[in-house]
Design an enzyme around this catalytic site. Structure first.
Site, PDB file in Angstrom:
ATOM      1  N   SER A  14       0.840  -1.211   0.000  1.00  0.00           N
ATOM      2  CA  SER A  14       0.000   0.000   0.000  1.00  0.00           C
ATOM      3  C   SER A  14       0.867   1.250   0.000  1.00  0.00           C
ATOM      4  O   SER A  14       0.372   2.355   0.159  1.00  0.00           O
ATOM      5  CB  SER A  14      -0.923   0.000   1.227  1.00  0.00           C
ATOM      6  N   ASP A  16       4.011   4.124  -1.098  1.00  0.00           N
ATOM      7  CA  ASP A  16       4.259   5.080  -2.178  1.00  0.00           C
ATOM      8  C   ASP A  16       5.075   4.446  -3.320  1.00  0.00           C
ATOM      9  O   ASP A  16       4.759   4.629  -4.497  1.00  0.00           O
ATOM     10  CB  ASP A  16       5.029   6.267  -1.561  1.00  0.00           C
ATOM     11  N   ALA A  18       5.372   1.274  -4.185  1.00  0.00           N
ATOM     12  CA  ALA A  18       4.582   0.290  -4.927  1.00  0.00           C
ATOM     13  C   ALA A  18       3.650   1.025  -5.895  1.00  0.00           C
ATOM     14  O   ALA A  18       3.551   0.672  -7.071  1.00  0.00           O
ATOM     15  CB  ALA A  18       3.776  -0.576  -3.957  1.00  0.00           C
ATOM     16  N   ARG A  46      -0.451  -3.616   6.347  1.00  0.00           N
ATOM     17  CA  ARG A  46      -1.310  -3.872   7.511  1.00  0.00           C
ATOM     18  C   ARG A  46      -2.770  -3.537   7.267  1.00  0.00           C
ATOM     19  O   ARG A  46      -3.658  -4.092   7.890  1.00  0.00           O
ATOM     20  CB  ARG A  46      -0.798  -3.061   8.700  1.00  0.00           C
ATOM     21  N   ASP A  87       0.920  -8.147   9.041  1.00  0.00           N
ATOM     22  CA  ASP A  87       1.876  -7.350   9.823  1.00  0.00           C
ATOM     23  C   ASP A  87       3.193  -8.121   9.787  1.00  0.00           C
ATOM     24  O   ASP A  87       3.254  -9.266  10.242  1.00  0.00           O
ATOM     25  CB  ASP A  87       1.359  -7.201  11.261  1.00  0.00           C
ATOM     26  N   LYS A 149      16.679   0.354  -0.840  1.00  0.00           N
ATOM     27  CA  LYS A 149      17.702   1.034  -0.050  1.00  0.00           C
ATOM     28  C   LYS A 149      17.045   1.711   1.151  1.00  0.00           C
ATOM     29  O   LYS A 149      15.850   1.975   1.087  1.00  0.00           O
ATOM     30  CB  LYS A 149      18.429   2.057  -0.917  1.00  0.00           C
ATOM     31  N   ASP A 178      19.456  -0.169  -6.629  1.00  0.00           N
ATOM     32  CA  ASP A 178      19.897   1.218  -6.586  1.00  0.00           C
ATOM     33  C   ASP A 178      19.350   1.822  -7.877  1.00  0.00           C
ATOM     34  O   ASP A 178      19.865   1.540  -8.959  1.00  0.00           O
ATOM     35  CB  ASP A 178      21.430   1.291  -6.557  1.00  0.00           C
ATOM     36  N   HIS A 179      18.296   2.606  -7.761  1.00  0.00           N
ATOM     37  CA  HIS A 179      17.589   2.987  -8.995  1.00  0.00           C
ATOM     38  C   HIS A 179      18.439   3.871  -9.914  1.00  0.00           C
ATOM     39  O   HIS A 179      18.124   4.005 -11.091  1.00  0.00           O
ATOM     40  CB  HIS A 179      16.217   3.607  -8.704  1.00  0.00           C
ATOM     41  N   HIS A 241      24.264   5.742  -4.586  1.00  0.00           N
ATOM     42  CA  HIS A 241      24.229   6.283  -5.950  1.00  0.00           C
ATOM     43  C   HIS A 241      25.589   6.824  -6.411  1.00  0.00           C
ATOM     44  O   HIS A 241      26.063   6.501  -7.499  1.00  0.00           O
ATOM     45  CB  HIS A 241      23.201   7.416  -6.060  1.00  0.00           C
ATOM     46  N   LYS A 342      17.787  20.854  -9.579  1.00  0.00           N
ATOM     47  CA  LYS A 342      17.894  19.388  -9.536  1.00  0.00           C
ATOM     48  C   LYS A 342      18.690  18.954 -10.757  1.00  0.00           C
ATOM     49  O   LYS A 342      18.279  19.196 -11.887  1.00  0.00           O
ATOM     50  CB  LYS A 342      16.488  18.776  -9.569  1.00  0.00           C
TER      51      LYS A 342
HETATM   52  P1  NAD Z   1       5.771   4.043   2.515  1.00  0.00           P
HETATM   53  O1  NAD Z   1       5.867   4.521   3.920  1.00  0.00           O
HETATM   54  O2  NAD Z   1       4.963   4.807   1.550  1.00  0.00           O
HETATM   55  O3  NAD Z   1       5.207   2.548   2.514  1.00  0.00           O
HETATM   56  C1  NAD Z   1       5.535   1.621   3.514  1.00  0.00           C
HETATM   57  C2  NAD Z   1       4.629   0.405   3.412  1.00  0.00           C
HETATM   58  O4  NAD Z   1       4.913  -0.472   4.516  1.00  0.00           O
HETATM   59  C3  NAD Z   1       3.138   0.704   3.479  1.00  0.00           C
HETATM   60  O5  NAD Z   1       2.489  -0.188   2.591  1.00  0.00           O
HETATM   61  C4  NAD Z   1       2.797   0.356   4.929  1.00  0.00           C
HETATM   62  O6  NAD Z   1       1.436   0.013   5.108  1.00  0.00           O
HETATM   63  C5  NAD Z   1       3.677  -0.845   5.144  1.00  0.00           C
HETATM   64  N1  NAD Z   1       3.937  -1.170   6.556  1.00  0.00           N
HETATM   65  C6  NAD Z   1       4.418  -0.367   7.530  1.00  0.00           C
HETATM   66  N2  NAD Z   1       4.535  -1.077   8.691  1.00  0.00           N
HETATM   67  C7  NAD Z   1       4.143  -2.332   8.420  1.00  0.00           C
HETATM   68  C8  NAD Z   1       4.070  -3.549   9.171  1.00  0.00           C
HETATM   69  N3  NAD Z   1       4.435  -3.614  10.473  1.00  0.00           N
HETATM   70  N4  NAD Z   1       3.635  -4.659   8.549  1.00  0.00           N
HETATM   71  C9  NAD Z   1       3.291  -4.630   7.248  1.00  0.00           C
HETATM   72  N5  NAD Z   1       3.339  -3.540   6.470  1.00  0.00           N
HETATM   73  C10 NAD Z   1       3.754  -2.403   7.056  1.00  0.00           C
HETATM   74  O7  NAD Z   1       7.289   3.871   2.022  1.00  0.00           O
HETATM   75  P2  NAD Z   1       7.819   3.952   0.506  1.00  0.00           P
HETATM   76  O8  NAD Z   1       8.066   5.370   0.152  1.00  0.00           O
HETATM   77  O9  NAD Z   1       6.945   3.146  -0.361  1.00  0.00           O
HETATM   78  O10 NAD Z   1       9.280   3.285   0.641  1.00  0.00           O
HETATM   79  C11 NAD Z   1       9.453   1.879   0.735  1.00  0.00           C
HETATM   80  C12 NAD Z   1      10.936   1.550   0.559  1.00  0.00           C
HETATM   81  O11 NAD Z   1      11.361   1.968  -0.725  1.00  0.00           O
HETATM   82  C13 NAD Z   1      11.883   2.243   1.545  1.00  0.00           C
HETATM   83  O12 NAD Z   1      12.950   1.374   1.814  1.00  0.00           O
HETATM   84  C14 NAD Z   1      12.403   3.436   0.763  1.00  0.00           C
HETATM   85  O13 NAD Z   1      13.695   3.847   1.215  1.00  0.00           O
HETATM   86  C15 NAD Z   1      12.490   2.835  -0.632  1.00  0.00           C
HETATM   87  N6  NAD Z   1      12.426   3.824  -1.698  1.00  0.00           N
HETATM   88  C16 NAD Z   1      11.284   4.560  -1.920  1.00  0.00           C
HETATM   89  C17 NAD Z   1      11.224   5.462  -2.953  1.00  0.00           C
HETATM   90  C18 NAD Z   1       9.964   6.232  -3.241  1.00  0.00           C
HETATM   91  O14 NAD Z   1       9.962   6.941  -4.268  1.00  0.00           O
HETATM   92  N7  NAD Z   1       8.936   6.152  -2.449  1.00  0.00           N
HETATM   93  C19 NAD Z   1      12.352   5.657  -3.796  1.00  0.00           C
HETATM   94  C20 NAD Z   1      13.511   4.912  -3.551  1.00  0.00           C
HETATM   95  C21 NAD Z   1      13.528   3.995  -2.504  1.00  0.00           C
END
Ligand code: NAD
Length: 481
Positions: A14, A16, A18, A46, A87, A149, A178-179, A241, A342
């Protein structure tokens, strides 16, 4: 390669990442036939979502990224998605998840193949890895783990995480994302260096004076103050990076383009990475924090940031290798928040060999990575009037049509996981060396903090602290961007 049967389990379904990256990337892989009939995706988080709700989210994510798409295609794609409220800290939930994975494996004939994607806060990576092992979630076919990461916060914590992961995955099954390695111009570094005799023949310490890597961000820490304050620019940007870019620039020519040969060449280079001592950190590194303006917060006034924080939002530093084509050549880098714009660019500055023309402008090769994709050679030519020299830019820039064809980094990298190509992922031995370097700098800074030295304050929306020009080993050198 078409239709690779797989059950993919996304932890953080759920979140960001994904929504913005993984679901749209999977849709494109579906459209291209890489996944088609024999795949299922289990999104977990969750929240108490239903399968239907997740499918609606997946469809929204695809529309937000691609606009109008073939709705029949999208509906068929989304029907392969299943949601499991989960969870990650609750062992029993893995039992339910395993049952669902097995059911879907049979329903979609996935041949026991599994991809696990850790797309959530890094503090959970170890727990998930351990429960995948103790609840035996892996399938009877291939098993691959994608890890986001940051991978650890120091060498010590990275080693602990790696051990947890190795409980159920061998190194060749682990894909540390590492995107930046999915970016077009980063992927262009080796072809540029190795397929052009003109460039290949000057890629050495006799011709290259220094290299400058800049990853500038315009934004501040925004809502991520809490996370950022425990990390800083060195861990957040340099450890991954910047080091991956530097490694591609300085590695010896690999024996072939096979992923094993690419990683062997990277490892050979990194064995010769000079780890800085305190004196080198004092002379060759500058750290800063952005100050405030009438309308913007200084870093230490940002929400969730310690007002006494010594965390750096800017760092400039230098890297050297003893081996490889650039042995002994200084490689300078800088990255920061609230900088002028940027932009990610790499400048390769050549030595002056103009001879009878005396002192001339430096030749340089610039690779623009973001936001444009461009390669530019700066050379000297004759002025039309008189016998002087003038600077000429020979540039090749992607047209808007070409730029539009460049796939998102995530799409490329997820594709690579499906076809088991680890070229553009970080291997453990590389990561270990990066952490050794970063830990050495962090330790030296810690000592500086204890003696009362703080990061410099820099004016926002410029190029960081003016002192960053002092890191050049040769005082006549300068940042060319
Ligand atoms: P986010 O906070 O948006 O999503 C976190 C997810 O984890 C949510 O689906 C939340 O419901 C779930 N979650 C939290 N606690 C939980 C638990 N105890 N059990 C099950 N699920 C649980 O975070 P994000 O931005 O999607 O980032 C995720 C990863 O990707 C991180 O490691 C971040 O560093 C990496 N990342 C994100 C981006 C980006 O653009 N968002 C870019 C590069 C790397």
């Amino acid at each position: 390669m078409n239709n690779i049967p797989t059950v993919m389990i996304i932890f953080g379904g759920s979140g960001d990442l994904a929504h913005r990256k993984i679901y749209p990337a999977l849709f494109n892989l579906y459209r291209s036939g890489l996944i088609h009939d024999n795949f299922a995706v289990i999104g977990t988080a969750r929240r108490p979502w239903s399968h239907e709700y997740l499918r609606g989210q997946v469809a929204d994510a695809v529309h937000e990224t691609y606009g109008e798409v073939d709705e029949t295609d999208l509906e068929a794609f989304a029907s392969h998605f299943y949601y499991q409220s989960h969870d990650v800290t609750n062992v029993e939930h893995y039992v339910t998840l395993k049952k669902l994975a097995q059911e879907l494996d049979e329903r979609y004939s996935c041949q026991g193949n599994r991809i696990f994607y850790m797309a959530m806060a890094p503090s959970f990576f170890g727990t998930i890895a351990e429960h995948i092992a103790d609840q035996k979630l892996t399938g009877s076919g291939f098993n691959r783990l994608v890890v986001e990461k940051p991978f650890g916060t120091s060498l010590e914590t990275a080693e602990v995480l790696n051990k947890q992961i190795n409980g159920s995955f061998d190194e060749e099954q682990v894909f540390r994302i590492d995107h930046y390695l999915g970016k077009e111009m980063v992927q262009n570094i080796l072809p540029l260096r190795l397929s052009n005799p003109m460039i290949k023949s000057i890629w050495n310490k006799d011709c290259i004076k220094n290299i400058q890597v800049t990853l500038a961000e315009r934004l501040g820490v925004e809502a991520r103050g809490g996370y950022y304050d425990a990390s800083g620019a060195m861990r957040d940007m340099v450890q991954n990076h910047i080091f991956q870019i530097i490694t591609l620039l300085a590695m010896p020519e690999p024996a072939s383009l096979a992923d094993t040969d690419i990683h062997a060449a990277k490892e050979a280079l990194l064995d010769s990475l000079e780890i800085p001592d305190e004196a080198e950190v004092a002379a060759g590194f500058v750290r800063g924090q952005y100050g405030g303006t009438e309308t913007t917060f200084a870093y230490t006034s940002e929400p969730n940031v310690d007002p006494e924080s010594k965390t750096e939002t800017f760092v400039a530093g230098r890297v050297k290798f003893d081996q490889g084509p650039l042995a002994g050549v200084p490689i300078y880098f800088r990255t920061g928040k609230e900088m002028k714009e940027k932009r990610t660019r790499i400048d390769i500055v050549l030595k002056d060999m103009a001879g009878i023309y005396g002192e001339t402008g430096e030749n340089s090769i610039t690779i623009e990575v973001d936001p444009a994709s461009e390669i530019c050679l700066t050379i000297n030519g004759k002025t039309i009037q008189g016998g002087g020299l003038r600077r000429e830019r020979l540039a090749y820039k992607f047209s808007p049509e070409e730029q539009a064809q460049v796939p998102d980094g995530y799409e490329r990298l997820i594709h690579d996981v499906f076809v088991n190509d680890s070229t553009n992922f970080t291997k453990w031995k590389e990561l270990k060396r990066y952490w050794e370097f970063v830990d050495a700098v962090e330790d030296a800074w810690q000592k500086q903090n204890e003696s009362g030295q703080k990061p410099l304050t820099y004016a926002p929306y410029k190029m960081g602290p003016a002192e960053s020009k002092q890191i050049f080993a040769n005082p006549t050198d300068h940042w060319i961007y």
